[in-house]
Design an enzyme around this catalytic site. Structure first.
Site, PDB file in Angstrom:
ATOM      1  N   TYR A  54      14.784  53.792  48.595  1.00  0.00           N
ATOM      2  CA  TYR A  54      14.863  53.907  47.128  1.00  0.00           C
ATOM      3  C   TYR A  54      13.909  54.991  46.609  1.00  0.00           C
ATOM      4  O   TYR A  54      14.036  55.433  45.471  1.00  0.00           O
ATOM      5  CB  TYR A  54      14.530  52.591  46.412  1.00  0.00           C
ATOM      6  CG  TYR A  54      15.392  51.395  46.771  1.00  0.00           C
ATOM      7  CD1 TYR A  54      16.569  51.529  47.504  1.00  0.00           C
ATOM      8  CD2 TYR A  54      15.034  50.113  46.362  1.00  0.00           C
ATOM      9  CE1 TYR A  54      17.340  50.421  47.829  1.00  0.00           C
ATOM     10  CE2 TYR A  54      15.804  49.003  46.679  1.00  0.00           C
ATOM     11  CZ  TYR A  54      16.955  49.167  47.420  1.00  0.00           C
ATOM     12  OH  TYR A  54      17.708  48.064  47.737  1.00  0.00           O
ATOM     13  N   HIS A 112      16.935  47.200  56.797  1.00  0.00           N
ATOM     14  CA  HIS A 112      17.867  47.421  55.689  1.00  0.00           C
ATOM     15  C   HIS A 112      19.340  47.236  56.074  1.00  0.00           C
ATOM     16  O   HIS A 112      20.117  46.656  55.318  1.00  0.00           O
ATOM     17  CB  HIS A 112      17.634  48.827  55.107  1.00  0.00           C
ATOM     18  CG  HIS A 112      17.959  48.935  53.657  1.00  0.00           C
ATOM     19  ND1 HIS A 112      17.220  49.690  52.781  1.00  0.00           N
ATOM     20  CD2 HIS A 112      18.942  48.375  52.905  1.00  0.00           C
ATOM     21  CE1 HIS A 112      17.752  49.596  51.569  1.00  0.00           C
ATOM     22  NE2 HIS A 112      18.780  48.802  51.619  1.00  0.00           N
ATOM     23  N   SER A 140      18.712  42.460  56.339  1.00  0.00           N
ATOM     24  CA  SER A 140      19.575  42.722  55.196  1.00  0.00           C
ATOM     25  C   SER A 140      20.904  43.256  55.732  1.00  0.00           C
ATOM     26  O   SER A 140      20.913  44.152  56.584  1.00  0.00           O
ATOM     27  CB  SER A 140      18.920  43.741  54.264  1.00  0.00           C
ATOM     28  OG  SER A 140      19.787  44.017  53.193  1.00  0.00           O
ATOM     29  N   PRO A 190      23.707  40.863  42.239  1.00  0.00           N
ATOM     30  CA  PRO A 190      23.966  39.507  41.712  1.00  0.00           C
ATOM     31  C   PRO A 190      24.925  39.505  40.527  1.00  0.00           C
ATOM     32  O   PRO A 190      25.682  38.559  40.346  1.00  0.00           O
ATOM     33  CB  PRO A 190      22.572  39.022  41.292  1.00  0.00           C
ATOM     34  CG  PRO A 190      21.758  40.269  41.096  1.00  0.00           C
ATOM     35  CD  PRO A 190      22.285  41.232  42.119  1.00  0.00           C
ATOM     36  N   GLY A 192      27.124  42.030  40.214  1.00  0.00           N
ATOM     37  CA  GLY A 192      28.133  43.007  40.633  1.00  0.00           C
ATOM     38  C   GLY A 192      27.781  44.436  40.286  1.00  0.00           C
ATOM     39  O   GLY A 192      28.667  45.249  40.026  1.00  0.00           O
ATOM     40  N   LYS A 233      18.611  44.221  38.732  1.00  0.00           N
ATOM     41  CA  LYS A 233      17.922  45.479  38.400  1.00  0.00           C
ATOM     42  C   LYS A 233      18.173  45.845  36.939  1.00  0.00           C
ATOM     43  O   LYS A 233      19.291  45.715  36.443  1.00  0.00           O
ATOM     44  CB  LYS A 233      18.447  46.589  39.305  1.00  0.00           C
ATOM     45  CG  LYS A 233      17.881  47.939  38.961  1.00  0.00           C
ATOM     46  CD  LYS A 233      18.960  48.873  38.505  1.00  0.00           C
ATOM     47  CE  LYS A 233      18.430  50.179  38.001  1.00  0.00           C
ATOM     48  NZ  LYS A 233      19.496  51.165  37.841  1.00  0.00           N
ATOM     49  N   GLU A 242      16.128  39.580  28.972  1.00  0.00           N
ATOM     50  CA  GLU A 242      17.295  38.680  29.008  1.00  0.00           C
ATOM     51  C   GLU A 242      17.474  38.051  30.400  1.00  0.00           C
ATOM     52  O   GLU A 242      17.722  36.854  30.525  1.00  0.00           O
ATOM     53  CB  GLU A 242      18.532  39.524  28.632  1.00  0.00           C
ATOM     54  CG  GLU A 242      19.850  38.819  28.736  1.00  0.00           C
ATOM     55  CD  GLU A 242      21.013  39.790  28.399  1.00  0.00           C
ATOM     56  OE1 GLU A 242      20.864  40.659  27.503  1.00  0.00           O
ATOM     57  OE2 GLU A 242      22.067  39.656  29.043  1.00  0.00           O
ATOM     58  N   ASN A 243      17.303  38.853  31.435  1.00  0.00           N
ATOM     59  CA  ASN A 243      17.614  38.375  32.781  1.00  0.00           C
ATOM     60  C   ASN A 243      16.675  37.273  33.261  1.00  0.00           C
ATOM     61  O   ASN A 243      17.071  36.441  34.073  1.00  0.00           O
ATOM     62  CB  ASN A 243      17.624  39.552  33.771  1.00  0.00           C
ATOM     63  CG  ASN A 243      18.777  40.502  33.513  1.00  0.00           C
ATOM     64  OD1 ASN A 243      19.714  40.174  32.785  1.00  0.00           O
ATOM     65  ND2 ASN A 243      18.718  41.695  34.095  1.00  0.00           N
TER      66      ASN A 243
HETATM   67  P1  NAD Z   1      22.804  44.249  39.842  1.00  0.00           P
HETATM   68  O1  NAD Z   1      23.922  43.303  40.121  1.00  0.00           O
HETATM   69  O2  NAD Z   1      21.433  43.725  39.673  1.00  0.00           O
HETATM   70  O3  NAD Z   1      23.240  45.079  38.556  1.00  0.00           O
HETATM   71  C1  NAD Z   1      22.350  45.965  37.944  1.00  0.00           C
HETATM   72  C2  NAD Z   1      23.059  46.756  36.854  1.00  0.00           C
HETATM   73  O4  NAD Z   1      23.636  45.859  35.898  1.00  0.00           O
HETATM   74  C3  NAD Z   1      22.042  47.596  36.064  1.00  0.00           C
HETATM   75  O5  NAD Z   1      22.025  48.900  36.561  1.00  0.00           O
HETATM   76  C4  NAD Z   1      22.563  47.546  34.660  1.00  0.00           C
HETATM   77  O6  NAD Z   1      23.461  48.603  34.488  1.00  0.00           O
HETATM   78  C5  NAD Z   1      23.321  46.263  34.594  1.00  0.00           C
HETATM   79  N1  NAD Z   1      22.581  45.156  33.942  1.00  0.00           N
HETATM   80  C6  NAD Z   1      21.358  44.646  34.263  1.00  0.00           C
HETATM   81  N2  NAD Z   1      21.065  43.598  33.488  1.00  0.00           N
HETATM   82  C7  NAD Z   1      22.127  43.452  32.654  1.00  0.00           C
HETATM   83  C8  NAD Z   1      22.424  42.511  31.614  1.00  0.00           C
HETATM   84  N3  NAD Z   1      21.582  41.535  31.276  1.00  0.00           N
HETATM   85  N4  NAD Z   1      23.612  42.651  30.983  1.00  0.00           N
HETATM   86  C9  NAD Z   1      24.489  43.622  31.323  1.00  0.00           C
HETATM   87  N5  NAD Z   1      24.269  44.523  32.289  1.00  0.00           N
HETATM   88  C10 NAD Z   1      23.092  44.427  32.947  1.00  0.00           C
HETATM   89  O7  NAD Z   1      22.886  45.373  40.971  1.00  0.00           O
HETATM   90  P2  NAD Z   1      21.793  46.186  41.800  1.00  0.00           P
HETATM   91  O8  NAD Z   1      20.678  46.700  41.034  1.00  0.00           O
HETATM   92  O9  NAD Z   1      22.501  47.238  42.519  1.00  0.00           O
HETATM   93  O10 NAD Z   1      21.243  45.070  42.788  1.00  0.00           O
HETATM   94  C11 NAD Z   1      20.068  44.324  42.519  1.00  0.00           C
HETATM   95  C12 NAD Z   1      19.012  44.623  43.534  1.00  0.00           C
HETATM   96  O11 NAD Z   1      19.455  44.244  44.834  1.00  0.00           O
HETATM   97  C13 NAD Z   1      18.683  46.112  43.699  1.00  0.00           C
HETATM   98  O12 NAD Z   1      17.921  46.645  42.649  1.00  0.00           O
HETATM   99  C14 NAD Z   1      18.014  46.100  45.030  1.00  0.00           C
HETATM  100  O13 NAD Z   1      16.687  45.645  44.899  1.00  0.00           O
HETATM  101  C15 NAD Z   1      18.867  45.107  45.795  1.00  0.00           C
HETATM  102  N6  NAD Z   1      19.936  45.743  46.610  1.00  0.00           N
HETATM  103  C16 NAD Z   1      19.854  45.650  47.963  1.00  0.00           C
HETATM  104  C17 NAD Z   1      20.816  46.228  48.753  1.00  0.00           C
HETATM  105  C18 NAD Z   1      20.719  46.114  50.246  1.00  0.00           C
HETATM  106  O14 NAD Z   1      21.484  46.766  50.970  1.00  0.00           O
HETATM  107  N7  NAD Z   1      19.804  45.324  50.753  1.00  0.00           N
HETATM  108  C19 NAD Z   1      21.899  46.927  48.187  1.00  0.00           C
HETATM  109  C20 NAD Z   1      21.961  47.001  46.802  1.00  0.00           C
HETATM  110  C21 NAD Z   1      20.986  46.389  46.023  1.00  0.00           C
END
Ligand code: NAD
Length: 271
Positions: A54, A112, A140, A190, A192, A233, A242-243
């Site tokens: 990252y 990873h 992971s 979580p 999508g 994220k 909110e989250n």
């Molecule tokens: P996520 O499901 O957390 O979605 C994040 C996106 O949703 C944000 O960019 C934003 O656009 C939107 N969002 C956030 N809060 C919101 C809300 N309350 N209402 C509406 N939209 C909202 O997806 P992510 O960030 O890709 O995944 C979460 C975390 O998982 C990453 O930051 C990372 O730490 C981890 N991750 C790990 C892997 C892996 O291969 N191990 C891959 C992807 C992500």
């Protein structure tokens, strides 16, 4: 939110992890990452999920220092990238991670992806665990053969498997395999990755209206009640707040079951 209101999950080595935190994927600058982490810390977050790939471990470390909150009140996860896999090679990268995170230990270190010499990398993680510079180790995106391979060679069992998991891809097979071994599940994507089709599903809109929450909060609450560890994220202060506001209501058993029925094995990342 009082950080003490966030449930802690016990891992198979006795360590505890807050069930909720902040993910910092696709926050590409240390400055932006530090800012998002500081905003989250202000809202009660104490768990941050980053990775070498990252490119923002320094931003995580500087936010923790700037918060003036003791290091032991945080739970920091990072992940070894596949180019750094190999016995004798990964251990050097763990030292670099400690420097970038500006800390003397990592709470949870994951491999990873199951690529390249992941067996060699796992052995190095075990050495770091024995030295005490890593408090828990895990995987992971491991499943089937890659998961079996690690279970066959490990001296220290993985504590965690972090996988793509949300209502449209509930990953029952991997979850069952991990449950048998007492490996806890972390759900990435979580909500999508912000996918509208998932978030705007009419079931979430109906429940959001009932509980006076947003659709995203309903999905996040479902994860919590399923027992998954999550770190949605955001860099947006409104979403960060909110989250985390998902610990003051409960979905009923029937509502949990209705959400389980949305599973369509739809992963957003194919591998
Ligand atoms: P996520 O499901 O957390 O979605 C994040 C996106 O949703 C944000 O960019 C934003 O656009 C939107 N969002 C956030 N809060 C919101 C809300 N309350 N209402 C509406 N939209 C909202 O997806 P992510 O960030 O890709 O995944 C979460 C975390 O998982 C990453 O930051 C990372 O730490 C981890 N991750 C790990 C892997 C892996 O291969 N191990 C891959 C992807 C992500």
């Amino acid at each position: 939110m009082d950080p003490k209101s966030i449930p802690q999950i016990s891992l198979n080595n006795g360590q505890k992890i807050p069930q909720f935190g902040l993910g910092v994927y696709q926050i590409s600058s240390d400055e932006e990452c530090e800012k998002a982490c500081l905003e989250a810390i202000k809202q009660g977050y104490r768990h941050i999920d980053t990775a070498h790939i990252y490119g923002n471990e320094k931003g995580v470390g500087s936010a923790i220092k700037k918060s003036k909150i003791p290091r032991n009140e945080f739970f920091i996860t990072t992940k070894l990238w596949i180019n750094d896999f190999g016995e004798g090679k990964s251990i050097k990268e763990i030292d670099n991670m400690l420097k970038r995170l500006d800390t003397d230990y990592i709470d949870l270190l994951l491999l990873h992806w199951p690529k390249n010499d992941y067996v060699g990398a796992y052995k190095d993680m075990e050495k770091a665990y024995e030295k005490g510079i890593v408090k828990s180790i895990g995987l992971s995106n491991f499943h089937d053969d890659s998961l079996k391979k690690i279970l066959n060679i490990c001296k220290v069992k993985p504590a965690i498997n972090q996988i793509e998991l949300h209502p449209y891809a509930q990953r029952k097979d991997v979850r069952e395999d991990c449950k048998k071994e007492n490996i806890k599940i972390e759900a990435w994507y979580p909500i999508g990755h912000g996918n509208k089709d998932l978030i705007d599903n009419p079931l979430f809109s109906k429940l959001a209206k009932k509980y006076n929450k947003t659709n995203a909060q309903i999905i996040l609450r479902w994860h919590i009640q399923e027992g998954f560890i999550i770190f949605p994220k955001s860099t947006n202060p409104i979403h960060i707040k909110e989250n985390i506001e998902i610990f003051d209501f409960n979905l009923s058993d029937e509502e949990m079951e209705e959400i389980r029925k949305l599973d369509k094995k739809k992963m957003y990342v194919n591998w």
